[in-house]
Write a protein that holds these residues in place. Structure first.
Motif, PDB file in Angstrom:
ATOM      1  N   LEU A  45     -40.726   7.133  14.146  1.00 35.38           N
ATOM      2  CA  LEU A  45     -41.694   6.079  14.446  1.00 35.38           C
ATOM      3  C   LEU A  45     -41.994   6.046  15.942  1.00 35.38           C
ATOM      4  N   LEU A  46     -40.986   6.231  16.765  1.00 39.86           N
ATOM      5  CA  LEU A  46     -41.213   6.320  18.208  1.00 39.86           C
ATOM      6  C   LEU A  46     -42.069   7.535  18.531  1.00 39.86           C
ATOM      7  N   GLY A  47     -41.808   8.657  17.867  1.00 36.16           N
ATOM      8  CA  GLY A  47     -42.609   9.859  18.082  1.00 36.16           C
ATOM      9  C   GLY A  47     -44.060   9.663  17.700  1.00 36.16           C
ATOM     10  N   ILE A  48     -44.304   8.977  16.584  1.00 33.32           N
ATOM     11  CA  ILE A  48     -45.679   8.692  16.160  1.00 33.32           C
ATOM     12  C   ILE A  48     -46.369   7.799  17.177  1.00 33.32           C
ATOM     13  N   TRP A  53     -50.363   7.268  21.403  1.00 33.54           N
ATOM     14  CA  TRP A  53     -50.640   6.785  22.758  1.00 33.54           C
ATOM     15  C   TRP A  53     -51.171   7.909  23.644  1.00 33.54           C
ATOM     16  N   LEU A  54     -50.623   9.119  23.470  1.00 30.20           N
ATOM     17  CA  LEU A  54     -51.038  10.266  24.277  1.00 30.20           C
ATOM     18  C   LEU A  54     -52.205  11.036  23.668  1.00 30.20           C
ATOM     19  N   GLY A  55     -52.653  10.644  22.469  1.00 29.70           N
ATOM     20  CA  GLY A  55     -53.762  11.325  21.826  1.00 29.70           C
ATOM     21  C   GLY A  55     -53.383  12.663  21.211  1.00 29.70           C
ATOM     22  N   PRO A  58     -49.651  13.308  15.319  1.00 29.84           N
ATOM     23  CA  PRO A  58     -48.358  12.647  15.082  1.00 29.84           C
ATOM     24  C   PRO A  58     -47.209  13.620  14.826  1.00 29.84           C
ATOM     25  N   ALA A  59     -47.472  14.764  14.221  1.00 28.56           N
ATOM     26  CA  ALA A  59     -46.398  15.716  13.927  1.00 28.56           C
ATOM     27  C   ALA A  59     -45.724  16.213  15.202  1.00 28.56           C
ATOM     28  N   ILE A  60     -46.485  16.376  16.261  1.00 27.19           N
ATOM     29  CA  ILE A  60     -45.896  16.821  17.540  1.00 27.19           C
ATOM     30  C   ILE A  60     -44.952  15.751  18.077  1.00 27.19           C
ATOM     31  N   GLY A  61     -45.361  14.506  17.993  1.00 19.25           N
ATOM     32  CA  GLY A  61     -44.502  13.418  18.448  1.00 19.25           C
ATOM     33  C   GLY A  61     -43.249  13.288  17.615  1.00 19.25           C
ATOM     34  N   ILE A  62     -43.394  13.436  16.297  1.00 19.70           N
ATOM     35  CA  ILE A  62     -42.234  13.334  15.406  1.00 19.70           C
ATOM     36  C   ILE A  62     -41.225  14.421  15.732  1.00 19.70           C
ATOM     37  N   TRP A  63     -41.689  15.662  15.814  1.00 16.37           N
ATOM     38  CA  TRP A  63     -40.772  16.777  16.088  1.00 16.37           C
ATOM     39  C   TRP A  63     -40.103  16.640  17.446  1.00 16.37           C
ATOM     40  N   SER A  64     -40.875  16.276  18.457  1.00 20.41           N
ATOM     41  CA  SER A  64     -40.286  16.209  19.798  1.00 20.41           C
ATOM     42  C   SER A  64     -39.231  15.114  19.896  1.00 20.41           C
ATOM     43  N   ILE A  65     -39.503  13.953  19.344  1.00 21.95           N
ATOM     44  CA  ILE A  65     -38.548  12.850  19.448  1.00 21.95           C
ATOM     45  C   ILE A  65     -37.324  13.096  18.568  1.00 21.95           C
ATOM     46  N   THR A  66     -37.517  13.623  17.363  1.00 16.66           N
ATOM     47  CA  THR A  66     -36.348  13.884  16.526  1.00 16.66           C
ATOM     48  C   THR A  66     -35.473  14.992  17.103  1.00 16.66           C
ATOM     49  N   LEU A 101     -42.275  -1.372  20.202  1.00 14.10           N
ATOM     50  CA  LEU A 101     -42.769  -1.823  21.495  1.00 14.10           C
ATOM     51  C   LEU A 101     -43.996  -1.025  21.928  1.00 14.10           C
ATOM     52  N   VAL A 102     -43.930   0.286  21.812  1.00 15.32           N
ATOM     53  CA  VAL A 102     -45.067   1.135  22.189  1.00 15.32           C
ATOM     54  C   VAL A 102     -46.255   0.851  21.290  1.00 15.32           C
ATOM     55  N   MET A 103     -46.030   0.715  19.979  1.00 17.93           N
ATOM     56  CA  MET A 103     -47.132   0.448  19.048  1.00 17.93           C
ATOM     57  C   MET A 103     -47.778  -0.905  19.329  1.00 17.93           C
ATOM     58  N   SER A 104     -46.977  -1.887  19.683  1.00 16.85           N
ATOM     59  CA  SER A 104     -47.543  -3.214  19.927  1.00 16.85           C
ATOM     60  C   SER A 104     -48.363  -3.268  21.210  1.00 16.85           C
ATOM     61  N   GLN A 105     -48.126  -2.358  22.132  1.00 15.10           N
ATOM     62  CA  GLN A 105     -48.865  -2.349  23.389  1.00 15.10           C
ATOM     63  C   GLN A 105     -50.191  -1.601  23.299  1.00 15.10           C
ATOM     64  N   MET A 106     -50.426  -0.906  22.193  1.00 12.60           N
ATOM     65  CA  MET A 106     -51.678  -0.161  22.025  1.00 12.60           C
ATOM     66  C   MET A 106     -52.670  -1.035  21.263  1.00 12.60           C
ATOM     67  N   GLU A 107     -53.608  -1.636  21.985  1.00  7.56           N
ATOM     68  CA  GLU A 107     -54.564  -2.546  21.369  1.00  7.56           C
ATOM     69  C   GLU A 107     -55.636  -1.805  20.574  1.00  7.56           C
ATOM     70  N   ASN A 108     -55.902  -0.551  20.920  1.00  4.90           N
ATOM     71  CA  ASN A 108     -56.962   0.188  20.248  1.00  4.90           C
ATOM     72  C   ASN A 108     -56.493   0.881  18.967  1.00  4.90           C
ATOM     73  N   VAL A 109     -55.194   0.866  18.677  1.00  7.78           N
ATOM     74  CA  VAL A 109     -54.668   1.542  17.492  1.00  7.78           C
ATOM     75  C   VAL A 109     -54.124   0.498  16.532  1.00  7.78           C
ATOM     76  N   ARG A 110     -54.664   0.495  15.327  1.00  4.67           N
ATOM     77  CA  ARG A 110     -54.147  -0.357  14.257  1.00  4.67           C
ATOM     78  C   ARG A 110     -53.754   0.558  13.110  1.00  4.67           C
ATOM     79  N   THR A 111     -52.495   0.562  12.791  1.00  2.00           N
ATOM     80  CA  THR A 111     -52.006   1.457  11.751  1.00  2.00           C
ATOM     81  C   THR A 111     -50.951   0.752  10.910  1.00  2.00           C
ATOM     82  N   ASP A 112     -50.714   1.267   9.732  1.00  3.87           N
ATOM     83  CA  ASP A 112     -49.714   0.729   8.829  1.00  3.87           C
ATOM     84  C   ASP A 112     -48.374   1.396   9.125  1.00  3.87           C
ATOM     85  N   LEU A 113     -47.480   0.674   9.772  1.00  3.25           N
ATOM     86  CA  LEU A 113     -46.188   1.249  10.150  1.00  3.25           C
ATOM     87  C   LEU A 113     -45.331   1.583   8.937  1.00  3.25           C
ATOM     88  N   LEU A 114     -45.432   0.792   7.866  1.00  2.00           N
ATOM     89  CA  LEU A 114     -44.651   1.069   6.671  1.00  2.00           C
ATOM     90  C   LEU A 114     -45.061   2.392   6.023  1.00  2.00           C
TER      91      LEU A 114
END
Length: 164
Positions: A45-48, A53-55, A58-66, A101-114
């Motif tokens: 979730l942090l990776g996503i 946030w960086l544009g 999501p798969a790149i963020g998931i792999w890097s953080i995990t 925290l990161v997701m809540s600070q992004m006002e332009n992104v609305r996504t279903d975290l579940l």
């Protein structure tokens, strides 16, 4: 078409995943890393969040953080002072909190975290089944390799019973 898309493909994906996950889960349990899956999902979730946030995809963020989580677990566990389950629990909750925290600070992104945390088996397609089958085959082949067998003998020499 309905049977193929909403019944056959999701069932085959679930069965293929379960076939590969069962022996891997047993090894994780024997190493007393029972929170490993939870920690990886929370870290993803942090990776996503960072990827959105960086544009980046999501798969790149998931792999890097995990991968970062696995590296941190290895470095902390190598010191030998802490129980691996405690480390995983702490890293899991830290990653989950940072992801929210990161997701809540992004006002332009609305996504279903579940949806990101739990996924949707009915959204799988034929190419997902191929990817899952390849990953399962690689995982199962690795488990039968010499490394996995040496892990089995090391666990047995430590007095842990594997199988009946």
């Amino acid at each position: 078409m309905f049977f193929y898309q909403y019944i056959l493909i999701p069932c085959l994906c679930a069965l293929t995943t379960a076939t590969a996950a069962a022996p891997i889960g047993a090894l994780i349990g024997w190493r007393r890393l029972v929170y490993f899956g939870e920690a990886l999902s929370h870290a993803s979730l942090l990776g996503i969040a960072l990827a959105l946030w960086l544009g980046l995809p999501p798969a790149i963020g998931i792999w890097s953080i995990t991968l970062l989580l696995v590296l941190l677990l290895y470095l902390i566990e190598r010191s030998g002072r802490e129980n691996p389950s405690n480390i995983l629990g702490s890293l899991s909750h830290i990653a989950l909190a940072l992801g929210y925290l990161v997701m809540s600070q992004m006002e332009n992104v609305r996504t279903d975290l579940l949806a990101y945390l739990f996924g949707d088996i009915l959204a799988t397609e034929a190419h997902d089944l191929v990817a899952i089958a390849i990953a399962a085959a690689v995982s199962l082949l690795h488990l039968t390799s010499e490394d996995a067998l040496s892990l089995r003998w090391r666990l047995q020499s430590l007095g842990m019973q594997i199988g009946a």
